[in-house]
Design an enzyme around this catalytic site. Structure first.
Site, PDB file in Angstrom:
ATOM      1  N   GLU A  47       0.837  -1.201   0.000  1.00 39.75           N
ATOM      2  CA  GLU A  47       0.000   0.000   0.000  1.00 39.75           C
ATOM      3  C   GLU A  47       0.871   1.250   0.000  1.00 39.75           C
ATOM      4  OE1 GLU A  47      -3.537   2.023   2.749  1.00 39.75           O
ATOM      5  OE2 GLU A  47      -2.369   0.354   3.555  1.00 39.75           O
ATOM      6  N   LYS A 138      -8.805   3.495  -3.104  1.00 41.91           N
ATOM      7  CA  LYS A 138      -9.360   3.100  -1.808  1.00 41.91           C
ATOM      8  C   LYS A 138     -10.665   3.858  -1.563  1.00 41.91           C
ATOM      9  CE  LYS A 138      -7.356   2.224   2.771  1.00 41.91           C
ATOM     10  NZ  LYS A 138      -6.182   2.541   3.629  1.00 41.91           N
ATOM     11  N   CYS A 172      -5.895  -2.627   2.381  1.00 35.91           N
ATOM     12  CA  CYS A 172      -5.882  -2.551   3.839  1.00 35.91           C
ATOM     13  C   CYS A 172      -7.275  -2.796   4.428  1.00 35.91           C
ATOM     14  CB  CYS A 172      -5.279  -1.221   4.279  1.00 35.91           C
ATOM     15  SG  CYS A 172      -4.561  -1.258   5.934  1.00 35.91           S
TER      16      CYS A 172
END
Length: 315
Positions: A47, A138, A172
């Site tokens: 990430e 995200k 995540c």
């Protein structure tokens, strides 16, 4: 039934040269070469590998107040981030093409279309011919991440069909969003990438659960970061004063569709995790549980996803 080649996956647990895009791109080149030399068909980075996951920093923000030092650090971070497209994405494409691999990498993306300053936590997908296949932004940054990253929308939730199976990624703590995972399963994801910044032991359980729930291979990849890697000329460097020397211990792992760990987890060092995946294991695993097939109960449950791209104006 589509016939896919069994891929060799390389998960790169490393840190960039924090806050330095050019030097970090050099590190991507070096690690990709090492992975390719190990026979990798697909290479995945953590990430926000470019230019950094800014762990431990708050950019001078508390409720009701921001500092000048924090604003300077944010501007520095934004300047080093990756516009799409840009010279940086051309370099990444060239790296993928040079080694004839699929390159999947987490970046902090600078909005190149509307604002040039809003940032997103993004995964970029490059094909072996160097083409940028697409990206995933995200959709929900966690906690203080919301100070620096905007929210993606349903238009960047891709799953790509490749000779090595269908590939996709959630980033995540998106992986704790049940409906986001369900959407990935409905798109047929077989190689499920989970670039993260979570080095807790509980994350390992998450990776194994998703593999069993989705009946897919899960590749969790994290950075290994120490405080000494941070540039000491950050305007708000004092925010790191109480941080431990080992700021992110890693924990990268590769899990098969029945939840068995086949590589890793690796802790406390930079490392390339390599595994050859037997895609027949997916069919074997779905014999008794297929989340979007015989176990779906579509007569009871329906999933709606808004895939429309959201823009600041109505055209």
């Amino acid at each position: 039934m589509v016939s896919y080649k069994n891929p060799v996956i390389a998960a790169v647990q490393a840190a960039p040269v924090l806050f330095d895009l050019e030097k970090s791109l050099e590190k991507v080149k070096a690690y990709t070469k090492k992975a390719a030399d190990k026979g990798a068909d697909i290479v995945v980075f953590p990430e926000s590998f470019l230019p950094a996951y800014p762990r431990g920093l708050n950019f001078g923000a508390v409720i009701g107040s921001r500092t000048d030092a924090g604003r300077k650090d944010f501007a520095r971070y934004a300047k080093q981030s990756v516009a799409v497209p840009s010279r940086a994405t051309e370099i990444l494409g060239d790296i993928a093409k040079e080694h004839q691999i699929y390159l999947i990498i987490g970046v902090t993306e600078r909005d190149a279309e509307w604002s040039d300053t809003t940032l997103y936590c993004t995964v970029l997908f490059f094909a072996p011919d160097g083409k940028l296949l697409g990206k995933h932004r995200k959709i929900k940054p966690t906690a203080s991440e919301r100070l620096i990253w905007g929210e993606g929308d349903g238009s960047t939730l891709p799953v790509f069909d490749t000779p090595f199976g269908k590939i996709g990624a959630l980033i995540c703590w998106e992986n704790y969003m049940p409906l986001a995972r369900a959407y990935m399963y409905t798109k047929g994801v077989q190689l499920y990438f989970a670039p993260t910044a979570d080095a807790r032991d509980s994350w390992q359980a998450t990776m194994r659960h998703i593999a069993m729930e989705g009946r897919c291979f899960v590749i969790g990849v994290n950075q290994y970061v120490t405080k000494s890697m941070y540039p000491n000329d950050l305007a708000s460097y004092d925010e790191l004063e109480t941080a431990p020397e080992e700021m992110c211990a890693g924990g990268s792992v590769i899990v098969d569709p029945l939840g068995n760990i086949i590589a890793g987890p690796v802790w406390g060092e930079e490392e390339i995790l390599v595994a050859e995946l037997d895609l027949d294991k997916i069919t074997e695993a779905k014999y008794d549980f297929d989340p979007v097939g015989h176990y779906a109960r579509n007569d009871i449950f329906q999933l709606y996803v808004n895939e429309k791209r959201q823009t600041p104006r109505a055209d």
